[in-house]
Design a protein around this motif. Structure first.
Motif, mmCIF file in Angstrom:
data_model
loop_
_atom_site.group_PDB
_atom_site.id
_atom_site.type_symbol
_atom_site.label_atom_id
_atom_site.label_comp_id
_atom_site.label_asym_id
_atom_site.label_seq_id
_atom_site.Cartn_x
_atom_site.Cartn_y
_atom_site.Cartn_z
ATOM 1 N N GLU A 29 33.281 29.335 46.524
ATOM 2 C CA GLU A 29 31.837 29.191 46.308
ATOM 3 C C GLU A 29 31.438 27.757 45.944
ATOM 4 O O GLU A 29 31.909 27.200 44.961
ATOM 5 C CB GLU A 29 31.385 30.152 45.192
ATOM 6 N N HIS A 62 36.928 34.048 48.442
ATOM 7 C CA HIS A 62 35.669 33.324 48.642
ATOM 8 C C HIS A 62 35.709 32.023 47.868
ATOM 9 O O HIS A 62 36.063 32.001 46.687
ATOM 10 C CB HIS A 62 34.484 34.172 48.188
ATOM 11 N N LEU A 65 26.306 33.956 46.825
ATOM 12 C CA LEU A 65 27.337 34.640 46.035
ATOM 13 C C LEU A 65 27.044 36.140 45.963
ATOM 14 O O LEU A 65 27.957 36.972 46.084
ATOM 15 C CB LEU A 65 27.417 34.018 44.637
ATOM 16 N N ILE A 94 37.378 36.006 39.335
ATOM 17 C CA ILE A 94 36.515 34.865 39.661
ATOM 18 C C ILE A 94 36.878 33.762 38.677
ATOM 19 O O ILE A 94 36.945 34.007 37.477
ATOM 20 C CB ILE A 94 35.031 35.296 39.611
ATOM 21 N N VAL A 147 37.649 34.900 43.854
ATOM 22 C CA VAL A 147 36.612 33.886 44.084
ATOM 23 C C VAL A 147 36.993 32.602 43.354
ATOM 24 O O VAL A 147 37.237 32.618 42.144
ATOM 25 C CB VAL A 147 35.229 34.369 43.579
#
Ligand code: NDP
Length: 341
Positions: A230, A228, A237, A279, A250
């Motif tokens: 973002e 992902h 999210l 992330i 992410v």
């Protein structure tokens, strides 16, 4: 250069509380300065407007120093050398730099890297502020270095029709991944699928709550989400985390839904653990080592028509504040520029 030439500039007049307004900016006229030895005078043709500028209007601690008050707004520019007292540049050279919100910039071009010559034979000048510039490299870094997208995986990107997001999905497709966008409005979503070639695009404005957005993501990503990118934060999210696969990644590039100070809490951080996710936040200017490789791929794709992009172009320096406010509200459709010449 005519000694009576005027340079129109936009200064930061005051710091916004919450949403910025046009009153936070001031237009001034100053004479175009004379050149000293080693300097180059550039006429800016395009000014780039970027979401990071909102952060710099604040006085608080951030990764970048605040924009000083009563100084020319900082920003990327593309233009043409009109006068040079530097052996490395001549009148007519097309260049990109950080010229700021003004019509002319005087550059001490002996400092390495402050002004880059660009070739406009196959790539339009303005693209060096978008797909073949900072936003394109941002897309490339997050997708290639953080998400590490692979064929067969599903990659989601928010603000999908924008300068960064549009490149993320196309680069993901080029690597054989399924690309799913999230964008505001039917027009933007149609463009993302039909023109940019994403597999699907979700209009988040059609989904007012998390349950609804998460259900739409489930439909668009039948095999879950592996990567992902973002750009927005908040509910988007949260919804992605609910559909993320084990060991998904992410790239945390932007959280524009909170740039005016809106609270954007993460509702279910425990999903990061249960999905064993990684992330990673990043700032593209801190990874200069990858720019040549990224720009090579982006430049080739744009020159051969394989990477498409769209621009929203405001006319004249006086239009810059209003266009910038529009960018923060999603009124832009693709890369937001101001055309000065
Ligand atoms: P875009 O061209 O994507 O324009 C911004 C878009 O954000 C708008 O068009 C709008 O699209 C969307 N948006 C604005 N407000 C909201 C909101 N409240 N909720 C949801 N979406 C919103 O800009 P860029 O491509 O230049 O930048 C995209 C992101 O990348 C930004 O977050 C920016 O800060 C970040 N960035 C980070 C960098 C880094 O080094 N980490 C470098 C460059 C950019 P829509 O209509 O679809 O909602």
């Amino acid at each position: 250069m005519n000694s009576s030439a005027i340079n129109r500039q936009i200064l930061l007049a005051s710091r916004p509380q919450g949403e910025p307004t046009v009153d936070n900016f001031r237009l001034v006229e100053t004479p175009v300065p004379a050149l000293a030895e080693g300097q180059v005078l550039v006429r800016n043709h395009y000014l780039s407007l970027d979401p990071y500028m909102r952060g710099r209007m604040n006085d608080g601690k951030s990764y970048a120093a605040p924009q000083p008050l009563d100084a020319v707004m900082i920003g990327g520019t593309a233009g043409e050398v009109v006068e040079s007292r530097n052996a490395n540049f001549k009148a007519g050279d097309r260049v990109v730099g950080m010229g700021g919100w003004q019509e002319y910039q005087l550059v001490d071009a002996s400092q390495r890297g402050v002004l880059q010559k660009v070739d406009t034979t196959h790539i339009p000048l303005s693209a060096y502020l978008g797909a073949v510039g900072m936003p394109g490299v941002t897309a490339w870094y997050g997708l290639v270095k953080i998400i590490q997208a692979k064929a067969g995986q599903t990659v989601v990107v928010s603000a999908a029709s924008g300068a960064v997001g549009s490149a993320v999905g196309q680069l993901a497709k080029a690597r054989g991944a399924r690309a799913v966008g999230i964008a505001g409005g039917a027009d933007k979503c149609r463009y993302v699928v039909e023109e940019l070639g994403f597999d699907a695009c979700i209009d988040y404005k059609e989904h007012k709550d998390l349950k609804s957005l998460s259900a739409a993501l489930k439909q668009a990503c039948p095999d879950g989400i592996d990567g992902h990118f973002e750009n927005v934060g908040g509910m988007i999210l949260d919804a992605v985390l609910m559909r993320a696969n084990a060991f998904s990644r992410v790239a945390l590039c932007g959280m524009i839904s909170g740039y005016n100070g809106e609270p954007i809490p993460l509702q279910f951080p425990q999903l990061l653990l249960s999905n064993r996710m990684s992330i990673e936040g990043f700032i593209v200017s801190e990874h200069m080592e990858i720019w040549p490789e990224a720009l090579k791929e982006l430049g080739t794709l744009v020159a051969t028509g394989k990477l498409k992009y769209r621009e929203t172009v405001a006319q004249g320096i006086a239009a810059a504040p209003e266009a910038f406010l529009g960018l923060l509200k999603g009124r832009n459709f693709g890369k937001q520029l101001v055309k000065l010449v």
